[in-house]
Design a protein around this motif. Structure first.
Motif, PDB file in Angstrom:
ATOM      1  N   VAL A   1      -2.231   4.578   3.596  1.00  0.00           N
ATOM      2  CA  VAL A   1      -1.827   4.011   4.876  1.00  0.00           C
ATOM      3  C   VAL A   1      -1.113   5.117   5.657  1.00  0.00           C
ATOM      4  O   VAL A   1      -0.186   5.743   5.138  1.00  0.00           O
TER       5      VAL A   1
ATOM      6  N   ASP B   1      -0.767   2.028  -0.573  1.00  0.00           N
ATOM      7  CA  ASP B   1       0.512   1.943   0.133  1.00  0.00           C
ATOM      8  C   ASP B   1       1.624   1.758  -0.891  1.00  0.00           C
ATOM      9  O   ASP B   1       1.355   1.516  -2.072  1.00  0.00           O
TER      10      ASP B   1
ATOM     11  N   THR C   1       0.163  -4.527   7.160  1.00  0.00           N
ATOM     12  CA  THR C   1      -0.160  -3.100   7.225  1.00  0.00           C
ATOM     13  C   THR C   1      -1.461  -2.802   6.486  1.00  0.00           C
ATOM     14  O   THR C   1      -2.325  -2.072   6.989  1.00  0.00           O
TER      15      THR C   1
ATOM     16  N   ALA D   1      -5.085  -1.300   8.004  1.00  0.00           N
ATOM     17  CA  ALA D   1      -5.757  -0.137   7.413  1.00  0.00           C
ATOM     18  C   ALA D   1      -7.147  -0.515   6.897  1.00  0.00           C
ATOM     19  O   ALA D   1      -8.110   0.236   7.069  1.00  0.00           O
TER      20      ALA D   1
END
Length: 242
Positions: free
Chosen positions: A127, A206, A214, A218
């Motif tokens: 990420v 991540d 998040t 991604a």
């Protein structure tokens, strides 16, 4: 030479500093205090579930049953609580890069079930951080972990495949919907993303998963780059108390 160095500088527990047998290891008490995820887990986010794992049967947590995830499967190495949370924060805010090797090892172990069912070439993709946050922190912990995981799994790593084009506010303290809104459109394919990701299985890496906002941003960018399949791998997963 290695033996001589060990005599002069004996290996220390990466959590508490007590002497241990192997470099990058945990002492007995710290190992027992670290919330490693084992047994039955959600097949999408890796959070631990109650019950026994059954061969060939995928189970899902309540969060993943209620949210459409843009990745196929996911795993986490630790629960983000207690010692797990402390270790993550040491890496993220105390520049403890010595933690990357053991953390990458734990993550690689968690990821192996995903790779058994992967089709074609697999590439690890971290990420990304926005350049302003990267300048302030000086490193992207997700990129460090992705490289370590890739080495241990024997797969490729594409640290620049995705870009974060918007400097988003911190996610902490935001509700579920606000977290997803904050990340909307923030992560996009990099200049050579299609060349690196098209037709491949992408392992998004991540440090922590809370809502999955998040990772979703991604994963969507990886799919837009032509990824055949997307998996998610995190060091630690925030888990609700049972």
């Amino acid at each position: 030479m290695k033996e001589l160095i060990s005599l002069v500088y004996p290996p220390r527990c990466v959590a508490c500093g007590e002497q241990v047998l192997d470099e990058g290891g945990l002492c007995g008490p710290c190992w027992r205090q670290t919330p490693f995820i084992t047994g039955l887990v959600c097949d999408l986010c890796g959070v631990p579930l109650i019950g026994a794992a059954e061969e060939g049967v995928a189970e899902y947590c309540d969060d993943c049953l209620g949210v459409l995830r843009p990745w196929s499967r996911g795993r986490a190495a630790l629960v983000y609580a207690g010692q797990g949370r402390r270790l993550v924060l040491k890496l993220k805010h105390e520049d403890r890069h010595d933690l990357v090797a053991p953390m990458a090892h734990w993550m690689a172990q968690a990821a192996r079930p995903l790779l058994q069912g992967a089709s074609g070439e697999v590439v690890a993709v971290p990420v990304p951080l926005h350049w302003r946050r990267l300048m302030a922190r000086r490193f992207n912990q997700s990129a460090l972990l992705a490289r370590g995981v890739a080495r241990r799994l024997g797969i490729a790593c594409a640290p620049a495949a995705l870009r974060r084009i918007r400097h988003t506010a911190e996610q902490e303290g935001r509700g579920h919907d606000a977290r997803f809104a904050n990340l909307a459109g923030a992560i996009v394919p990099g200049r050579r993303a299609r060349e690196r990701l098209a037709g491949r299985t992408v392992l998004i890496v991540d440090d922590v998963m809370t809502s999955g906002a998040t990772l979703s941003a991604a994963a969507e960018a990886a799919r837009a780059s032509g990824a055949r399949e997307v998996f998610a791998l995190v060091l630690a997963r925030v888990a609700k108390a049972p």
